[in-house]
Design a protein around this motif. Structure first.
Motif, short mmCIF file in Angstrom:
data_model
loop_
_atom_site.label_atom_id
_atom_site.label_comp_id
_atom_site.label_asym_id
_atom_site.label_seq_id
_atom_site.Cartn_x
_atom_site.Cartn_y
_atom_site.Cartn_z
N PHE A 293 -18.83 13.19 24.80
CA PHE A 293 -17.38 13.41 24.91
C PHE A 293 -17.04 14.81 24.36
O PHE A 293 -17.45 15.17 23.26
CB PHE A 293 -16.60 12.33 24.15
N HIS A 294 -16.29 15.56 25.19
CA HIS A 294 -15.86 16.91 24.79
C HIS A 294 -14.35 16.94 24.64
O HIS A 294 -13.63 16.24 25.39
CB HIS A 294 -16.25 17.94 25.86
N PRO A 295 -13.85 17.76 23.71
CA PRO A 295 -12.39 17.91 23.62
C PRO A 295 -11.89 18.72 24.82
O PRO A 295 -12.58 19.59 25.33
CB PRO A 295 -12.19 18.66 22.31
N ILE A 296 -10.67 18.43 25.24
CA ILE A 296 -10.04 19.19 26.32
C ILE A 296 -8.59 19.43 25.95
O ILE A 296 -7.88 18.53 25.49
CB ILE A 296 -10.17 18.46 27.67
N ALA A 297 -8.14 20.69 26.10
CA ALA A 297 -6.78 21.07 25.71
C ALA A 297 -5.80 20.70 26.82
O ALA A 297 -6.02 20.99 28.00
CB ALA A 297 -6.71 22.55 25.43
N VAL A 298 -4.70 20.05 26.39
CA VAL A 298 -3.65 19.65 27.32
C VAL A 298 -2.34 20.27 26.83
O VAL A 298 -1.99 20.15 25.66
CB VAL A 298 -3.52 18.12 27.39
N LYS A 299 -1.62 20.92 27.73
CA LYS A 299 -0.39 21.59 27.34
C LYS A 299 0.72 20.57 27.14
O LYS A 299 0.85 19.61 27.90
CB LYS A 299 0.01 22.61 28.40
N THR A 300 1.54 20.82 26.12
CA THR A 300 2.68 19.93 25.82
C THR A 300 3.94 20.77 25.70
O THR A 300 3.89 22.01 25.69
CB THR A 300 2.46 19.17 24.51
N LEU A 301 5.07 20.12 25.54
CA LEU A 301 6.35 20.81 25.32
C LEU A 301 6.74 20.78 23.85
O LEU A 301 7.85 21.19 23.48
CB LEU A 301 7.45 20.15 26.17
N ASN A 302 5.84 20.32 23.02
CA ASN A 302 6.14 20.15 21.60
C ASN A 302 5.57 21.34 20.82
O ASN A 302 4.36 21.54 20.77
CB ASN A 302 5.51 18.84 21.08
N SER A 303 6.46 22.12 20.20
CA SER A 303 6.03 23.31 19.46
C SER A 303 5.26 22.96 18.20
O SER A 303 4.62 23.83 17.59
CB SER A 303 7.23 24.18 19.09
N GLU A 304 5.32 21.70 17.81
CA GLU A 304 4.56 21.29 16.62
C GLU A 304 3.11 20.99 16.95
O GLU A 304 2.27 20.90 16.06
CB GLU A 304 5.22 20.06 15.98
N ASP A 305 2.82 20.82 18.25
CA ASP A 305 1.43 20.60 18.66
C ASP A 305 0.67 21.91 18.60
O ASP A 305 1.16 22.97 19.02
CB ASP A 305 1.36 20.05 20.08
N HIS A 306 -0.52 21.86 18.07
CA HIS A 306 -1.36 23.05 18.07
C HIS A 306 -2.81 22.64 17.95
O HIS A 306 -3.12 21.52 17.51
CB HIS A 306 -0.98 23.99 16.92
N ILE A 307 -3.68 23.56 18.36
CA ILE A 307 -5.12 23.31 18.24
C ILE A 307 -5.76 24.49 17.52
O ILE A 307 -5.34 25.64 17.66
CB ILE A 307 -5.79 23.08 19.62
#
Length: 351
Positions: A293-307
Motif C-alpha cells: 500500500f502506497h500513500p496517494i495525495a488527494v486534493k481537498t478544499l480544506n486549508s487545514e489539510d496538509h501533507i
C-alpha cells in the motif's frame, strides 16, 4: 511567361572575393578583370577592349557560382542568373527570343549575366533529333549575342564539362578560369576559415580530403549541427527539476534502483491535500518499494489539510524515470509549497 520568371533569384548571403579560396592564377585573372572595369573610361580613350567575357570551368563545388556572385558584388552590379539546363523551353522556338530579351535586359542595366550549366547549349553535336536544327539556331543566336555584348556589361559562363562545348562558343571568352579539387593544404585553410566562426567546443571534426569546397562545407555544417543538437539534448537531460515526495520515493532503496543514486532534499509541506492509501498491483513497483500500500495525495478544499514530505532536486531524465516508476493511478502536477518553492508532485489522477 514573363521575362523575370525565367531569371533565378539568388537567396544566398553575399560573399566577398577574399572569402573564396581562388588559386593564385585565378586570383590574378579576376583582379585584372576588375581593374579593367574600374578603369573603364581610361581604357576606352585608347579603344582598348574590356575583358568582359569569362568562362569558369572545372570540378563541381569548387566555387564557380560563388566567384560570379562575388565579382558582381565587387563591381556593385546586379547579377542575373540563368541555369541553361532548365532554361531551354520545351517550345524551342521561344528559347532564342527569351535569351535575346535577357541579353538586352542585362545590357540596359549594365549588369552581370551568369550562365550556369553553359555546356547544355554547347552539345550540338549530340543532337540527332528533329530539334537539332533549332538547337543549332539557339547556339548561333548566343554566339551573336556574346559578340555584341557591350563593353560595360559582364558575361560569366560556368560549366563542369568544358570539353564538350563547341569551340565556336569557347573562342568568345577572353578569360578562362579553371577550378580543380583543392589540395590538402588549401582544404585545411578552408576548414579553419569555416570553423573559426563557431565556439571552440564545436570545432573538432574528422577532416576529409580529395573533395570540393562545397563538400567540405557540407561536412562542417553537418558536424556542427550534430554537435549543437547533442549539446542541447545533454543540456535538457541535465535540466534541474524539483520533486516533492511524501511516500516511497523517500526510501534510499527506491532512489538507488530508480536513479542509481541517493537524492538529497529539504523538508516541505503542501496544503489543501490529504493522504489516502492506494493498493499497488504493479510487480515492478512492489519489488522496489516492498510495500503493498502506497500513500496517494488527494486534493481537498480544506486549508487545514496538509501533507509533509521532502523536495528533491532531480534532472530531466530522472523526472522521466519517476514517471515510469509511478503507477497509472497517479498524475504529475506542479504545485507551490509552503516554503514558496514550486515542485512537481504526484497526486490522484481523478483529483
Amino acid at each position: 511567361m514573363r521575362l523575370d520568371d525565367l531569371i533565378l533569384k539568388s537567396t544566398e548571403t553575399s560573399i566577398s572575393l577574399d572569402e573564396i579560396h581562388l588559386s593564385t592564377h585565378n586570383k590574378e585573372q579576376v583582379q585584372q578583370m576588375l581593374d579593367e572595369f574600374n578603369h573603364f573610361e581610361a581604357l576606352m580613350q585608347y579603344d582598348l577592349p574590356i575583358a568582359n567575357k569569362v568562362l569558369l570551368h572545372g570540378h563541381t563545388g569548387c566555387g564557380k557560382t560563388a566567384t560570379a556572385k562575388a565579382i558582381a558584388q565587387e563591381l556593385h552590379k546586379e547579377i542575373i542568373i540563368l541555369n541553361l539546363g532548365s532554361f531551354v523551353s520545351s517550345k524551342l522556338g521561344e528559347t532564342a527570343r527569351n535569351i535575346t530579351n535577357i541579353f538586352k535586359k542585362v545590357a540596359r542595366q549594365k549588369a552581370v549575366l551568369f550562365l550556369d550549366e553553359f555546356d547544355y547549349i554547347g552539345k550540338v553535336r549530340d543532337y540527332d533529333s528533329k530539334d537539332s536544327g533549332e538547337m543549332k539556331r539557339i547556339v548561333n543566336t548566343i554566339i551573336q549575342l556574346i559578340d555584341y555584348i557591350p563593353n560595360d556589361t559582364l558575361l560569366i559562363a560556368a560549366t563542369n564539362y568544358v570539353e564538350i562545348i563547341d569551340t565556336a562558343l569557347l573562342r568568345r571568352f577572353q578569360v578562362r578560369l579553371q577550378y580543380n579539387l583543392p589540395t590538402k593544404e588549401a582544404l585545411d585553410r578552408y576548414y579553419d576559415d569555416i570553423l573559426k566562426k563557431y565556439p571552440k567546443q564545436y570545432q573538432k571534426l574528422t577532416r576529409v580530403y580529395d573533395i570540393s569546397y562545397a563538400e567540405a562545407k557540407d561536412i562542417v555544417t553537418h558536424s556542427i549541427k550534430k554537435q549543437i543538437i547533442t549539446a542541447e539534448k545533454n543540456k535538457a537531460s541535465e535540466k534541474k527539476h524539483y520533486l516533492f515526495s511524501y511516500g516511497t520515493l523517500q526510501l534510499e532503496k527506491v532512489q538507488q534502483e530508480t536513479y542509481n543514486r541517493i537524492l538529497s532534499g529539504s523538508k516541505d509541506s503542501l496544503t489543501n491535500y490529504k493522504l489516502e492509501s492506494l493498493e499497488i498491483t504493479n510487480t515492478e513497483v512492489l519489488a522496489k518499494s516492498e510495500q503493498k500500500f502506497h500513500p496517494i495525495a488527494v486534493k481537498t478544499l480544506n486549508s487545514e489539510d496538509h501533507i509533509e514530505g521532502v523536495i528533491f532536486e532531480i534532472t530531466e531524465q530522472e523526472l522521466l524515470d519517476t514517471d515510469t516508476y509511478e503507477v497509472e493511478e497517479y498524475k504529475r502536477v506542479l504545485e507551490t509549497f509552503n516554503s514558496g518553492k514550486e515542485a512537481w508532485v504526484y497526486v490522484a489522477k481523478n483529483t
